[in-house]
Design a protein around this motif. Structure first.
Motif, PDB file in Angstrom:
ATOM      1  N   HIS A 108       0.756  -1.266   0.014  1.00  0.00           N
ATOM      2  CA  HIS A 108      -0.095  -0.253  -0.003  1.00  0.00           C
ATOM      3  C   HIS A 108       0.695   1.369  -0.110  1.00  0.00           C
ATOM      4  O   HIS A 108       0.231   2.274   0.191  1.00  0.00           O
ATOM      5  N   ASP A 109       2.197   1.016  -0.272  1.00  0.00           N
ATOM      6  CA  ASP A 109       2.918   2.134  -0.207  1.00  0.00           C
ATOM      7  C   ASP A 109       2.960   3.228   1.105  1.00  0.00           C
ATOM      8  O   ASP A 109       2.588   4.317   0.933  1.00  0.00           O
ATOM      9  N   GLY A 110       2.979   2.551   2.380  1.00  0.00           N
ATOM     10  CA  GLY A 110       2.541   3.385   3.649  1.00  0.00           C
ATOM     11  C   GLY A 110       3.948   4.159   4.050  1.00  0.00           C
ATOM     12  O   GLY A 110       4.033   4.003   5.242  1.00  0.00           O
ATOM     13  N   PHE A 111       4.465   4.656   3.185  1.00  0.00           N
ATOM     14  CA  PHE A 111       5.565   5.485   3.402  1.00  0.00           C
ATOM     15  C   PHE A 111       6.042   6.610   2.504  1.00  0.00           C
ATOM     16  O   PHE A 111       5.597   6.232   1.263  1.00  0.00           O
ATOM     17  N   GLN A 112       6.865   7.470   2.956  1.00  0.00           N
ATOM     18  CA  GLN A 112       7.632   8.393   2.010  1.00  0.00           C
ATOM     19  C   GLN A 112       9.043   8.234   2.155  1.00  0.00           C
ATOM     20  O   GLN A 112       9.593   7.347   1.671  1.00  0.00           O
ATOM     21  N   CYS A 113       9.443   9.010   3.277  1.00  0.00           N
ATOM     22  CA  CYS A 113      10.774   8.703   3.502  1.00  0.00           C
ATOM     23  C   CYS A 113      11.076   7.579   4.474  1.00  0.00           C
ATOM     24  O   CYS A 113      12.405   7.076   4.272  1.00  0.00           O
ATOM     25  N   GLY A 114      10.034   6.954   5.020  1.00  0.00           N
ATOM     26  CA  GLY A 114      10.499   5.594   5.837  1.00  0.00           C
ATOM     27  C   GLY A 114      11.000   6.094   7.125  1.00  0.00           C
ATOM     28  O   GLY A 114      11.107   5.037   7.787  1.00  0.00           O
ATOM     29  N   TYR A 115      11.312   7.244   7.837  1.00  0.00           N
ATOM     30  CA  TYR A 115      11.640   7.339   9.030  1.00  0.00           C
ATOM     31  C   TYR A 115      10.642   6.797  10.130  1.00  0.00           C
ATOM     32  O   TYR A 115      11.231   6.361  11.154  1.00  0.00           O
ATOM     33  N   CYS A 116       9.311   7.137   9.982  1.00  0.00           N
ATOM     34  CA  CYS A 116       8.377   6.871  10.932  1.00  0.00           C
ATOM     35  C   CYS A 116       8.198   5.429  11.125  1.00  0.00           C
ATOM     36  O   CYS A 116       7.419   4.863  11.609  1.00  0.00           O
ATOM     37  N   THR A 117       8.534   4.606   9.878  1.00  0.00           N
ATOM     38  CA  THR A 117       7.913   3.328   9.443  1.00  0.00           C
ATOM     39  C   THR A 117       8.060   2.075  10.346  1.00  0.00           C
ATOM     40  O   THR A 117       7.122   1.473  10.752  1.00  0.00           O
ATOM     41  N   PRO A 118       9.379   2.128  10.957  1.00  0.00           N
ATOM     42  CA  PRO A 118       9.569   0.925  11.777  1.00  0.00           C
ATOM     43  C   PRO A 118       8.629   1.089  13.091  1.00  0.00           C
ATOM     44  O   PRO A 118       7.956   0.209  13.582  1.00  0.00           O
ATOM     45  N   GLY A 119       8.435   2.352  13.503  1.00  0.00           N
ATOM     46  CA  GLY A 119       7.651   2.676  14.625  1.00  0.00           C
ATOM     47  C   GLY A 119       6.203   2.442  14.254  1.00  0.00           C
ATOM     48  O   GLY A 119       5.532   1.832  15.159  1.00  0.00           O
ATOM     49  N   GLN A 120       5.657   2.718  13.197  1.00  0.00           N
ATOM     50  CA  GLN A 120       4.255   2.775  12.642  1.00  0.00           C
ATOM     51  C   GLN A 120       4.060   0.991  12.645  1.00  0.00           C
ATOM     52  O   GLN A 120       3.041   0.471  12.979  1.00  0.00           O
ATOM     53  N   ILE A 121       4.971   0.427  12.118  1.00  0.00           N
ATOM     54  CA  ILE A 121       4.587  -0.956  11.729  1.00  0.00           C
ATOM     55  C   ILE A 121       4.789  -1.740  13.223  1.00  0.00           C
ATOM     56  O   ILE A 121       3.659  -2.574  13.446  1.00  0.00           O
ATOM     57  N   CYS A 122       5.731  -1.466  14.085  1.00  0.00           N
ATOM     58  CA  CYS A 122       5.691  -2.094  15.442  1.00  0.00           C
ATOM     59  C   CYS A 122       4.169  -1.622  16.303  1.00  0.00           C
ATOM     60  O   CYS A 122       3.711  -2.529  16.705  1.00  0.00           O
ATOM     61  N   SER A 123       3.976  -0.627  15.996  1.00  0.00           N
ATOM     62  CA  SER A 123       2.852   0.195  16.888  1.00  0.00           C
ATOM     63  C   SER A 123       1.646  -0.540  16.139  1.00  0.00           C
ATOM     64  O   SER A 123       0.629  -0.927  16.870  1.00  0.00           O
ATOM     65  N   ALA A 124       1.431  -0.871  14.836  1.00  0.00           N
ATOM     66  CA  ALA A 124       0.298  -1.396  14.247  1.00  0.00           C
ATOM     67  C   ALA A 124       0.261  -2.728  14.555  1.00  0.00           C
ATOM     68  O   ALA A 124      -0.887  -3.266  14.885  1.00  0.00           O
TER      69      ALA A 124
END
Ligand SMILES: Cc1cc2nc3c(=O)[nH]c(=O)nc-3n(C[C@H](O)[C@H](O)[C@H](O)COP(=O)(O)OP(=O)(O)OC[C@H]3O[C@@H](n4cnc5c(N)ncnc54)[C@H](O)[C@@H]3O)c2cc1C
Ligand code: SF4
Ligand code: FES
Ligand code: FES
Lengths: 323, 203
Positions: B128-144
């Motif tokens: 779903h292309d759930g990022f742009q720069c990717g910096y928040c992504t690891p936190g988003q994924i673990c949180s989700a």
């Protein structure tokens, strides 16, 4: 961060004895203490980790229909507990209105009650603050004070107690249970637990050095609709500008029983029983509610940026209690 | 760097405090030992008591997937799972985690290298292309991942109307439950799509 020693306390006796030493601090979830320690606002020389003390994570029903909540119960577990959801929805909602999912998984009942103010100048170590550096003055009185108090403050401090949970607990007549370093137990009604700033805003509660919160007990809930409304700068993950918690019973358009309290406007949860009494038997309309609000906010004054809170408190109370 | 210059530089970082009388005793007092399981690997550690779980992961164990955004609990970039629950690693001391099991974004996939099977949440973020720069992504994924567990266990949120019911994971529920993860690029629509997709799989 200043260096500190670290100890895992095995029981309350060990914890209170160690915490009694000057410079020692209890750490529970750590979400407030570590934030402040990183900024050198808290400078503990010893941390006493109470998380492994057995028996402090329980929520149990009391014979009188009330409930006892262990000091280490997390905010997430408390809000989601079936007993709380069913009998104290006000408490569930107030907790869920605070912080974020991650923080509520860490934050504890005891730590939440003891969290410090979010006053901007308290956080800015280059500014004056009587709470952080007693005698240095108050940078909020003549500075940025949008988040500060309109009632209960003093000429030395107008900080707000930021807890949402504490507002619900005040309405529910919570009793804070403590043990001190000599093993003495106290049961302190939450209104007596917090002290107003007066000339010494560094003193926020009646706890003595080393005295630990072991739990909070709530009596059986009163009848009536329970609600919590929080007004803030964004829809989630922000502290209250004004919040209102209430329990109201209405018959034929008239209030029979009402309790209400405000968050975000005072150094402690702001509940004035005389204001509740003024609503008893009154019709459920904006005018009656506004009159009661005037009593609750007697003597309220803005300090510039936070003038709006007086009108906002009225409107929020009317929105919560009105038809 | 010269010794004195180094000392001056270190002093300015504030990391070194005035020397206590007995350096050995002080060193014992100011470090902490603990055992911790990170992404299924056990570790026996002794670190300065001030080291946060976040710095332990990034600076000692070189698990740099977990990100430091604010270091003050305000952004969610440092979210990891401790004993299965999502928490902020920046507001937690490493020494507090004796015996705990920590899962970081590096530990979500099954297996390693090219044969690794991504966690469904990781796969959904890619799809779903759930990022742009990717910096928040690891936190988003673990949180989700942690958030979906909470939701499946019936935990309510602020926007749950009926506290006695198990709510649907509506967009409003999802936004409220994920509000602790800030995305500076505002990739929220696709982040939400990715998480909703996983929630519907019922995995
Ligand atoms: C970004 C962010 C947003 C937030 N938003 C909100 C919000 O909207 N509403 C809200 O209400 N809160 C909010 N919070 C605050 C959060 O709720 C508190 O940080 C948390 O409840 C503190 O609990 P803790 O267990 O982590 O306390 P700790 O940080 O461990 O301790 C806090 C204090 O309590 C003392 N202490 C802890 N437990 C005991 C005990 N049992 N006996 C004696 N002393 C004890 C400690 O010594 C310390 O002084 C927010 C926090 C952050 C970081
Ligand atoms: S209001 Fe209180 S906490 Fe804020 S600057 Fe003044 S003294 Fe400090
Ligand atoms: S780095 Fe932990 S919340 Fe921002
Ligand atoms: S993708 Fe850039 S911060 Fe979220």
């Amino acid at each position: 961060m200043k260096s500190f020693s670290y100890m895992r306390a095995r029981d309350v006796t060990e914890a209170t004895r160690a915490a009694q030493r000057p410079g020692s601090k209890v750490i529970a979830g750590g979400t407030n203490l570590l934030d402040l320690a990183k900024l050198s606002i808290e400078r503990p020389s010893a941390l006493i980790d109470v998380n492994r003390i057995p028996g402090l994570k329980e929520i149990r029903r009391l014979p009188d229909g009330g409930v006892r909540i262990g000091a280490l119960v997390t905010n997430a577990d408390l809000a989601a507990h079936p007993l709380i959801r069913e009998h104290y929805p006000l408490l569930s909602r107030a907790i869920l209105a605070g912080a974020s999912g991650q923080i509520r998984n860490m934050a504890t009942t005891g730590g939440n009650l003891l969290q410090r103010t979010r006053c901007v100048q308290f956080y800015d170590t280059s500014d004056r603050c009587n709470k952080r550096a007693p005698g240095s003055g108050c940078g909020a009185l003549d500075g940025a004070n949008r988040m500060n108090a309109i009632v209960g403050g003093s000429a030395s401090c107008i900080a707000v107690h930021p807890s949402d949970m504490a507002v619900a607990m005040r309405i529910l007549d919570a009793v804070v249970e403590t043990t001190d370093a000599h093993g003495a137990h106290r049961r302190i009604p939450i209104d007596d637990f917090y002290v107003l700033p007066d000339a010494a805003p560094q003193h926020e509660t009646v706890l003595t050095p080393g005295e630990m919160i072991t739990g909070v007990s709530l009596p059986a809930p009163p009848q009536g609709m329970q609600s919590y409304r929080k007004v803030r700068d964004r829809a989630s993950y922000a502290f209250a500008l004004v919040s209102v918690g209430a329990i109201a019973a209405v018959e034929e358009g008239h209030f029979t029983r009402v309790r209400f309290a405000f968050g975000g406007i005072a150094p402690k949860p702001w509940r004035i029983e005389a204001a509740e009494a003024a609503l008893r038997g009154k019709p459920r309309n904006a005018q009656a509610i506004s009159t009661a609000c005037d009593i609750a906010l007697a003597g309220a004054a803005g300090h510039g940026d936070n003038d709006f809170k007086i009108a906002l408190a009225h409107r929020t109370l009317i929105a919560v209690l009105g038809a | 760097m010269q010794g004195s210059a180094l000392a001056a530089a270190v002093a300015q970082t504030g990391l070194v405090q005035a020397a206590p009388p007995d350096p050995d005793a002080a060193r014992d007092a100011l470090t902490g030992s603990f055992s911790i399981v990170i992404n299924s690997a056990p570790h026996q550690m002794t670190v300065d008591t001030r080291v946060t779980l976040l710095d332990l992961l990034r600076e000692r164990l070189m698990l740099t997937g977990t990100k430091k955004g604010c270091d003050h609990g305000q952004c969610g970039a440092c979210t990891v799972l401790v004993n299965g629950r999502r928490v902020l690693s920046c507001l937690s001391l490493a020494v507090m985690h004796d015996g705990d099991h920590v899962t970081t974004v590096e530990g979500l996939a099954e297996g390693h290298g090219p044969d690794a099977k991504l966690h469904p949440m990781q796969a959904a973020f890619l799809e779903h292309d759930g990022f742009q720069c990717g910096y928040c992504t690891p936190g988003q994924i673990c949180s989700a991942v942690g958030m979906l567990d909470e939701w499946r266990n019936g935990a309510p949120s602020l926007v749950t109307d009926d506290l006695s019911a198990h709510p649907e994971l509506s967009p409003a529920e999802l936004h409220e439950r994920m509000s602790g993860n800030i995305c500076r690029c505002s990739a929220y629509p696709n982040i939400a799509e990715a998480i909703l997709a996983v929630s519907r799989e019922g995995a």
